[in-house]
Design a protein around this motif. Sequence first.
Motif, PDB file in Angstrom:
ATOM      1  N   VAL A 109     115.467 -31.325 -44.621  1.00  0.00           N
ATOM      2  CA  VAL A 109     116.638 -30.723 -43.988  1.00  0.00           C
ATOM      3  C   VAL A 109     116.246 -29.354 -43.433  1.00  0.00           C
ATOM      4  O   VAL A 109     115.693 -28.522 -44.163  1.00  0.00           O
ATOM      5  N   THR A 110     116.509 -29.132 -42.140  1.00  0.00           N
ATOM      6  CA  THR A 110     116.193 -27.848 -41.516  1.00  0.00           C
ATOM      7  C   THR A 110     117.163 -26.785 -42.021  1.00  0.00           C
ATOM      8  O   THR A 110     118.383 -26.934 -41.905  1.00  0.00           O
ATOM      9  N   VAL A 111     116.599 -25.711 -42.562  1.00  0.00           N
ATOM     10  CA  VAL A 111     117.375 -24.600 -43.088  1.00  0.00           C
ATOM     11  C   VAL A 111     117.458 -23.472 -42.056  1.00  0.00           C
ATOM     12  O   VAL A 111     118.493 -22.826 -41.903  1.00  0.00           O
ATOM     13  N   ALA A 112     116.342 -23.255 -41.326  1.00  0.00           N
ATOM     14  CA  ALA A 112     116.294 -22.193 -40.320  1.00  0.00           C
ATOM     15  C   ALA A 112     115.257 -22.550 -39.261  1.00  0.00           C
ATOM     16  O   ALA A 112     114.294 -23.274 -39.539  1.00  0.00           O
ATOM     17  N   THR A 113     115.472 -22.035 -38.053  1.00  0.00           N
ATOM     18  CA  THR A 113     114.536 -22.220 -36.952  1.00  0.00           C
ATOM     19  C   THR A 113     114.253 -20.865 -36.316  1.00  0.00           C
ATOM     20  O   THR A 113     115.183 -20.124 -36.001  1.00  0.00           O
ATOM     21  N   LEU A 163     107.381 -23.467 -28.789  1.00  0.00           N
ATOM     22  CA  LEU A 163     106.931 -23.536 -30.176  1.00  0.00           C
ATOM     23  C   LEU A 163     107.973 -22.863 -31.045  1.00  0.00           C
ATOM     24  O   LEU A 163     108.487 -21.798 -30.697  1.00  0.00           O
ATOM     25  N   GLN A 164     108.270 -23.517 -32.153  1.00  0.00           N
ATOM     26  CA  GLN A 164     109.208 -22.944 -33.107  1.00  0.00           C
ATOM     27  C   GLN A 164     108.669 -23.184 -34.513  1.00  0.00           C
ATOM     28  O   GLN A 164     107.864 -24.077 -34.736  1.00  0.00           O
ATOM     29  N   ILE A 165     109.115 -22.351 -35.443  1.00  0.00           N
ATOM     30  CA  ILE A 165     108.777 -22.560 -36.850  1.00  0.00           C
ATOM     31  C   ILE A 165     110.073 -22.865 -37.569  1.00  0.00           C
ATOM     32  O   ILE A 165     111.018 -22.066 -37.553  1.00  0.00           O
ATOM     33  N   ASP A 166     110.134 -24.041 -38.163  1.00  0.00           N
ATOM     34  CA  ASP A 166     111.298 -24.456 -38.930  1.00  0.00           C
ATOM     35  C   ASP A 166     111.033 -24.257 -40.411  1.00  0.00           C
ATOM     36  O   ASP A 166     109.939 -24.554 -40.903  1.00  0.00           O
ATOM     37  N   ARG A 178     107.381 -25.602 -41.034  1.00  0.00           N
ATOM     38  CA  ARG A 178     106.865 -26.613 -40.115  1.00  0.00           C
ATOM     39  C   ARG A 178     106.751 -25.990 -38.731  1.00  0.00           C
ATOM     40  O   ARG A 178     107.738 -25.474 -38.199  1.00  0.00           O
ATOM     41  N   GLU A 179     105.545 -26.039 -38.157  1.00  0.00           N
ATOM     42  CA  GLU A 179     105.335 -25.580 -36.787  1.00  0.00           C
ATOM     43  C   GLU A 179     105.627 -26.755 -35.864  1.00  0.00           C
ATOM     44  O   GLU A 179     105.009 -27.814 -35.992  1.00  0.00           O
ATOM     45  N   ILE A 180     106.573 -26.577 -34.963  1.00  0.00           N
ATOM     46  CA  ILE A 180     107.040 -27.674 -34.110  1.00  0.00           C
ATOM     47  C   ILE A 180     106.836 -27.318 -32.639  1.00  0.00           C
ATOM     48  O   ILE A 180     107.290 -26.275 -32.175  1.00  0.00           O
ATOM     49  N   VAL A 181     106.160 -28.193 -31.913  1.00  0.00           N
ATOM     50  CA  VAL A 181     106.018 -28.066 -30.466  1.00  0.00           C
ATOM     51  C   VAL A 181     107.085 -28.948 -29.823  1.00  0.00           C
ATOM     52  O   VAL A 181     107.168 -30.147 -30.118  1.00  0.00           O
ATOM     53  N   ARG A 182     107.909 -28.346 -28.988  1.00  0.00           N
ATOM     54  CA  ARG A 182     108.942 -29.084 -28.244  1.00  0.00           C
ATOM     55  C   ARG A 182     108.418 -29.353 -26.838  1.00  0.00           C
ATOM     56  O   ARG A 182     107.843 -28.480 -26.194  1.00  0.00           O
ATOM     57  N   HIS A 183     108.613 -30.585 -26.379  1.00  0.00           N
ATOM     58  CA  HIS A 183     108.132 -31.034 -25.064  1.00  0.00           C
ATOM     59  C   HIS A 183     109.223 -31.896 -24.441  1.00  0.00           C
ATOM     60  O   HIS A 183     109.871 -32.671 -25.149  1.00  0.00           O
TER      61      HIS A 183
END
Length: 190
Positions: free
Chosen positions: A14-18, A29-32, A44-49
């Motif tokens: 469950v994502t708590v913060a982004t 790029l975001q860190i969740d 979690r390092e997330i690349v959005r495309h």
Amino acid sequence: MKPYEDPNARLDEVTVATKPVFEGKIISLQIDTVKLPDGSTASREIVRHPGAVAVMAIHEGKMVLVDQFRQAMGRRELEIPAGKLEKGEDPLEAAKRELQEETGYTCGNIRLLHSFYTSPGFADEIIHLYVAEDLESGEASLDEDEFLELCELTLDEAQEAIAAGKISDAKTIMAVYAWKLKRLTGAFQL
């Protein structure tokens, strides 16, 4: 593509913060911070495309490829025509557009073979892989920063290019193996 649904959902995070880190022309790029199934948290390092299309185009018994330099790899790569989706763009229309822009070809028959995620451990990029047949040649219309050469290979030549490391990206390897499977079964399938 529908996500896999686990009725127990006992492995879900469950994502708590982004936290946004970078916003570029193609990716962000975001860190969740996520809550794990055991109640602890992790980053979690997330690349959005925006997603992409790729086209396995077959012309007179040969696969249409483009040869271009890939900066991330530091070398040239043979690939099937492909490109990112524009905001709100229909993947089928994008596939036709990319085929024409990169190769000059238009097609009389195009259909979705499969959609797949490229690296789900850190990126949400999805590629829609199409098969295009009944090709008609025309004039390519490359982007101003795009330099490539058209190449057409038989199935045997494409397999040799994989073995030699000239084709090493997943979408093109998948297309070559789908083409090989068609030869064995008589139908495109994955």
